[in-house]
Design a protein around this motif. Sequence first.
Motif, short mmCIF file in Angstrom:
data_model
loop_
_atom_site.label_atom_id
_atom_site.label_comp_id
_atom_site.label_asym_id
_atom_site.label_seq_id
_atom_site.Cartn_x
_atom_site.Cartn_y
_atom_site.Cartn_z
N THR A 35 0.84 -1.20 0.00
CA THR A 35 0.00 0.00 0.00
C THR A 35 0.87 1.25 0.00
OG1 THR A 35 -0.14 0.08 2.43
CG2 THR A 35 -1.86 -1.15 1.26
N SER A 37 0.15 5.60 0.25
CA SER A 37 -0.93 6.53 0.57
C SER A 37 -0.45 7.98 0.53
CB SER A 37 -1.53 6.23 1.95
OG SER A 37 -0.58 6.46 2.97
N GLY A 177 -12.57 2.31 5.70
CA GLY A 177 -11.89 2.31 4.41
C GLY A 177 -12.77 1.72 3.32
N SER A 179 -12.28 0.49 -0.94
CA SER A 179 -11.35 0.34 -2.07
C SER A 179 -12.08 -0.27 -3.26
CB SER A 179 -10.15 -0.53 -1.69
OG SER A 179 -10.57 -1.84 -1.32
N LYS A 181 -11.39 -2.39 -6.74
CA LYS A 181 -10.39 -3.23 -7.38
C LYS A 181 -10.41 -3.07 -8.88
CE LYS A 181 -10.69 -6.65 -3.67
NZ LYS A 181 -11.03 -8.04 -3.32
N SER A 189 -5.79 -1.89 -6.47
CA SER A 189 -7.01 -1.15 -6.12
C SER A 189 -6.67 0.28 -5.77
CB SER A 189 -7.72 -1.82 -4.93
OG SER A 189 -6.95 -1.70 -3.74
N ILE A 190 -7.69 1.11 -5.77
CA ILE A 190 -7.58 2.49 -5.32
C ILE A 190 -8.70 2.74 -4.32
CG2 ILE A 190 -8.96 3.32 -7.27
CD1 ILE A 190 -7.34 5.92 -7.13
N GLY A 191 -8.39 3.44 -3.24
CA GLY A 191 -9.41 3.60 -2.21
C GLY A 191 -9.12 4.78 -1.30
N GLN A 193 -9.13 5.89 2.98
CA GLN A 193 -9.25 5.60 4.41
C GLN A 193 -9.42 6.91 5.17
OE1 GLN A 193 -6.05 3.29 6.06
NE2 GLN A 193 -6.66 1.40 5.04
N THR A 231 -3.16 0.24 -3.81
CA THR A 231 -2.73 -1.12 -3.44
C THR A 231 -2.28 -1.86 -4.69
OG1 THR A 231 -4.36 -1.16 -1.66
CG2 THR A 231 -3.45 -3.26 -2.34
#
Length: 239
Positions: A35, A37, A177, A179, A181, A189-191, A193, A231
């Motif tokens: 990950t 961020s 969080g 995400s 995929k 993935s993008i997400g 938190q 991720t």
Amino acid sequence: MKVIACLMAVSISLSSAAQHNKEQNKKDRFLPLITRSLGLSIQPFDGLNSRVASLPQYKQLRDYAATLGLGWIKEQNRFISEAGITIGSSMSGNRDKKSSTIRYINFSTDIGYDLLKSEKITLYPLIGLGFQKYQAIFYKDNSGVNFNDVLASPVVQNSIGSVRFTNGFLVYRAGLGISFKSPKYPSNSIGIQAGYTGSFKKHDWKTNEGQTLNNSPEDRISQFFVSLVLTSNPRFMMK
């Protein structure tokens, strides 16, 4: 016969490649994902700022800091575990002017649970523990100090330097969080938190070398954070 032999060789090669991919996919499922961020945290230090407010030569600390993080995350049977390192900075220090900056490093580990049974979206609450180490730096405006005075007087030399304090906190974390995929690369993935970080108790500020000071102001961590999280599979990053 040559055609048949070639077809058999191709078939064996494809079978071996498929078997290798299956074995590699099985291995990948047991590996944590990397990950990265980028985010923002908001943390007021009222105790330290209250002391600085009465001294016009210093500027109070900002409440917010930009953050960068690196870590890993693992999901198995919808249970999620993660750990990582985050650095933060208010990016406001200017050595040539009256200014201040706050920066910190965070080590944390969290656990969570995926609330959705979706292969494309993961939604998870998380809780965890961590440790945050802070450094506060205060710069004075020295443009009015005469150069010759600095050369001639050790007192003036000592008076023009920055002032630095440190603090450290054992913290708890709680957040949420989500995400999304990638259809082509499920491991990527993008997400986002977001959550809250708090300390178990107040701590007094110390010198830059970690020495205790008499009548030092105290602060606690009461921080809100939000981060964009990317991720990826470790093998994907190596390609």
